[in-house]
Design an enzyme around this catalytic site. Sequence first.
Site, short mmCIF file in Angstrom:
data_model
loop_
_atom_site.label_atom_id
_atom_site.label_comp_id
_atom_site.label_asym_id
_atom_site.label_seq_id
_atom_site.Cartn_x
_atom_site.Cartn_y
_atom_site.Cartn_z
N LYS A 1 -68.00 -29.18 -18.53
CA LYS A 1 -69.31 -29.20 -19.19
C LYS A 1 -69.35 -28.08 -20.21
O LYS A 1 -69.21 -26.91 -19.87
CB LYS A 1 -70.44 -29.00 -18.17
CG LYS A 1 -71.77 -29.25 -18.81
CD LYS A 1 -72.87 -28.34 -18.34
CE LYS A 1 -74.06 -28.43 -19.27
NZ LYS A 1 -73.94 -27.53 -20.44
N GLU B 1 -67.13 -16.96 -11.32
CA GLU B 1 -67.10 -15.66 -11.99
C GLU B 1 -68.51 -15.40 -12.48
O GLU B 1 -68.98 -16.07 -13.40
CB GLU B 1 -66.06 -15.73 -13.13
CG GLU B 1 -65.69 -14.40 -13.68
CD GLU B 1 -66.38 -14.14 -15.00
OE1 GLU B 1 -67.37 -13.36 -14.98
OE2 GLU B 1 -65.97 -14.70 -16.02
N CYS C 1 -69.66 -10.33 -19.34
CA CYS C 1 -69.93 -9.94 -17.96
C CYS C 1 -69.18 -8.70 -17.55
O CYS C 1 -69.45 -8.14 -16.50
CB CYS C 1 -69.63 -11.10 -17.02
SG CYS C 1 -71.08 -12.15 -16.89
N GLU D 1 -78.50 -6.50 -15.28
CA GLU D 1 -77.55 -6.56 -16.39
C GLU D 1 -78.34 -6.80 -17.68
O GLU D 1 -79.13 -7.74 -17.78
CB GLU D 1 -76.62 -7.72 -16.12
CG GLU D 1 -75.36 -7.69 -16.92
CD GLU D 1 -74.41 -8.78 -16.46
OE1 GLU D 1 -74.89 -9.79 -15.92
OE2 GLU D 1 -73.20 -8.62 -16.65
C1 SIN Z 1 -66.86 -12.85 -19.45
O1 SIN Z 1 -67.81 -12.36 -20.01
O2 SIN Z 1 -66.96 -13.36 -18.33
C2 SIN Z 1 -65.49 -12.89 -20.05
C3 SIN Z 1 -65.04 -11.60 -20.47
C4 SIN Z 1 -63.57 -11.57 -20.72
O3 SIN Z 1 -62.82 -12.49 -20.39
O4 SIN Z 1 -63.13 -10.55 -21.23
#
Ligand code: SIN
Length: 533
Positions: free
Chosen positions: A221, A298, A332, A430
């Site tokens: 998706k 993740e 992230c 965050e």
């Molecule tokens: C993410 O923000 O999950 C990916 C960051 C990355 O792969 O460096």
Amino acid sequence: MSIFCRTTASISRTFTRSRFQPSTLPFTILRPASTMSHRVPKLNDPSLLKTDVAYVNGEWVKAKSGKTFEVFDPSSGKLIGTAPEMDAEDTQKAIDAAAAAFPSFRIKTGRERSKMLRKWYDLMVENSEDLARLITWENGKPLADAKGEITYAANFFEWFSEEAPRIYGDTIPASIPANRIVTIKEPVGVCGLITPWNFPAAMITRKIGPALAAGCTVVAKSPGETPFTSLALAELAHRAGIPKGVVNIVSALKNTVEMGEVLTTSPIVKKVSFTGSTGVGKILMKQSSTTLKKLSFELGGNAPFIVFDDADLDVAVAGAITSKFRSSGQTCVCANRIFIQSGIYDSFAQKFAAKVKEFKVGGGYTEGVTHGPLIHDRAIRKVDSHVRDAEKKGAKVIQGGQKMPELGENFFQPTVITGMTTEMALATEETFGPVAGLFKFDTEEEVIRIANSAEVGLAGYFFSKDVARVSRIAEALEVGMVGVNTGLISDPAAPFGGVKESGFGREGSKYGIGEYQTIKMITYGGMGGDLQK
Ligand code: SIN
């Protein structure tokens, strides 16, 4: 707890066109015409831009309902194009196509699958300029960053093309003398992949690469905010000769939740991989429990970034710039809570703010622009609320701190705040934006306690030249990934993933392929014994 990291479903639900009506935006009159910051890109190969269609069973298809949704350039607020608003029935068709393709794909040799991935990699490299332009257009990140993302993304195909022929099992000494035990690794089956907008190419290749290397077929998706990069990748998959039904890319905005439900509850789908928010991850996990799927998630980060008194200050400042402001803070693994030991707090803050002041914010195609817009107005509101909350509770904005209506609705000044305390929203949520809040600490014990108080644990960073401290702190941090004296840890060769509410499973590296495999054990009885006379 972080629930803001690329909220694919919840953001999609509230992402409406009306917010982006260009004629109502103040910046259209304030923006200097000469900046050229909001250009529409020209592709060398215009056929890479696929609008109104998704890729199912090797064909370009519309949503059965004929519905589409609009995709906007976050820099200008202008319409890029429309993509199919697919629903449960469309998703089911894609799942069926992946299921039909699985039996013949799984028995291809690893070398054959490797060649396909390699070809797809080569095509990504050949078309990297266009792919990068697409990313900048729909995601907003500066072109140089988008090019970097394409290299990163393509490298997952290269990496897993090299893993595909090297899928080994074990031979295991049995407890019963006449038995022989071996294991083989088998592809798990049809996989549902749900990817975010912050890396429109890399997050999808990081999942499809190992899936195909293992012999799985996929329904991916695409993100509602950035569907066109994934569709361009599908076009390249087609050109690479990936058999029909092996890779299916579907799209939805309003129907994101419905699509997620089909992918997580279908008995045909054996595995779901999701990158997004912790909140959405919990919903998907609950849904997946109905068929006990294999999962890898993740999720949100809220990364601690710690600088000790003994660190090389310039290296630490450079690391903080990279970690905090990559993709304007929309990753992230971005530093979210920056902890500086008291002896160097003021000098770090001063040097760091001076570097941030040098950033050039603007449209991603403009030469020299270092930082682009945020993805949409909800992101701006979140960032603004964190800054205002910190100010209200006594922190001091020493750089930036304001929206930038002269550039557009989605621009925010890269911001540095001192005097942060744990009562402020940024300490527990965050930010997912370009705001660096600096916390002061005195001891190792204190900073590790605060760093580990988060419910999530994706990445953590620290800077120190003391060898014993380096190993102490690396081991004490409750995260899945640690950067020591560096702010950049992402690498296709490295296992990417978190602990606690940042999820589970690892992407990339030698471990990534295991997420798409099951181990089958075979015991052979009546083996061995004395030689026949
Ligand atoms: C993410 O923000 O999950 C990916 C960051 C990355 O792969 O460096």
